[in-house]
Write a protein that holds these residues in place. Structure first.
Motif, PDB file in Angstrom:
ATOM      1  N   VAL A   1      51.654  19.053 -43.106  1.00 48.23           N
ATOM      2  CA  VAL A   1      50.682  18.216 -43.825  1.00 48.23           C
ATOM      3  C   VAL A   1      49.702  19.092 -44.603  1.00 48.23           C
ATOM      4  CG1 VAL A   1      48.764  16.594 -43.511  1.00 48.23           C
ATOM      5  CG2 VAL A   1      50.900  16.252 -42.278  1.00 48.23           C
TER       6      VAL A   1
ATOM      7  N   GLY B   1      49.656  18.710 -48.461  1.00 48.79           N
ATOM      8  CA  GLY B   1      48.354  18.215 -48.913  1.00 48.79           C
ATOM      9  C   GLY B   1      47.634  19.192 -49.812  1.00 48.79           C
TER      10      GLY B   1
ATOM     11  N   TRP C   1      53.597  19.547 -37.303  1.00 49.40           N
ATOM     12  CA  TRP C   1      53.245  18.488 -38.256  1.00 49.40           C
ATOM     13  C   TRP C   1      51.971  18.836 -39.014  1.00 49.40           C
ATOM     14  CZ3 TRP C   1      48.504  16.295 -37.932  1.00 49.40           C
ATOM     15  CH2 TRP C   1      47.839  16.363 -36.707  1.00 49.40           C
TER      16      TRP C   1
ATOM     17  N   SER D   1      42.852  19.477 -47.268  1.00 50.34           N
ATOM     18  CA  SER D   1      44.016  19.350 -46.391  1.00 50.34           C
ATOM     19  C   SER D   1      44.127  20.515 -45.408  1.00 50.34           C
ATOM     20  CB  SER D   1      45.294  19.250 -47.222  1.00 50.34           C
ATOM     21  OG  SER D   1      45.497  20.455 -47.925  1.00 50.34           O
TER      22      SER D   1
END
Length: 130
Positions: free
Chosen positions: A60, A64, A56, A72
């Motif tokens: 992301v 991001g 995950w 990010s």
């Protein structure tokens, strides 16, 4: 954790450890019932911890990065620790019984739980006969 049902007996099963069921006076194994008195139990810890970036966090960070820029990328600092391996329990008795069962390490507390169960079995094995 047990995938089998112990054969019916007159004593209740106190706990199971892998494929071993323990009553007050006996062990129930896949290949028969044996007296608990005099058995010797040993535990071997074959577990290890691995640390990795979770999936995950990678997703992301990539998504991001397209929208929020370099901040990010801090998600790539996230770490996830996983326990792998197994705990081996050896059971031996003076009359020739030798059985080994393996318990999968699902979390860091599994080894402590197995040691507690083995301590209880050792206490029953060395206790007075009924």
């Amino acid at each position: 954790m047990s995938y089998w049902t112990p054969p019916p007996g007159d004593e209740p099963v106190l706990f199971t450890l892998g494929d071993v069921a323990v009553t007050n006076t006996s062990l129930i194994l896949p290949h028969g019932r044996y007296p608990l008195r005099g058995t010797v139990w040993t535990v071997h810890n074959q577990t290890y911890a691995t640390s990795a970036i979770p999936a995950w966090a990678i997703v992301v960070a990539i998504v991001g990065f397209l929208f929020l820029c370099v901040f990010s990328l801090f998600f790539l600092l996230a770490k996830e620790t996983r326990m792998q391996g197994y705990i081996e329990v050896h059971i031996q008795s003076p009359d020739g019984l030798h059985h080994v069962t393996r318990i999968a390490a699902v979390d860091p507390f599994t080894f402590g739980w197995v040691q507690q169960q083995v301590s209880q079995a050792q206490a029953l094995a060395s206790g007075p006969t009924a």
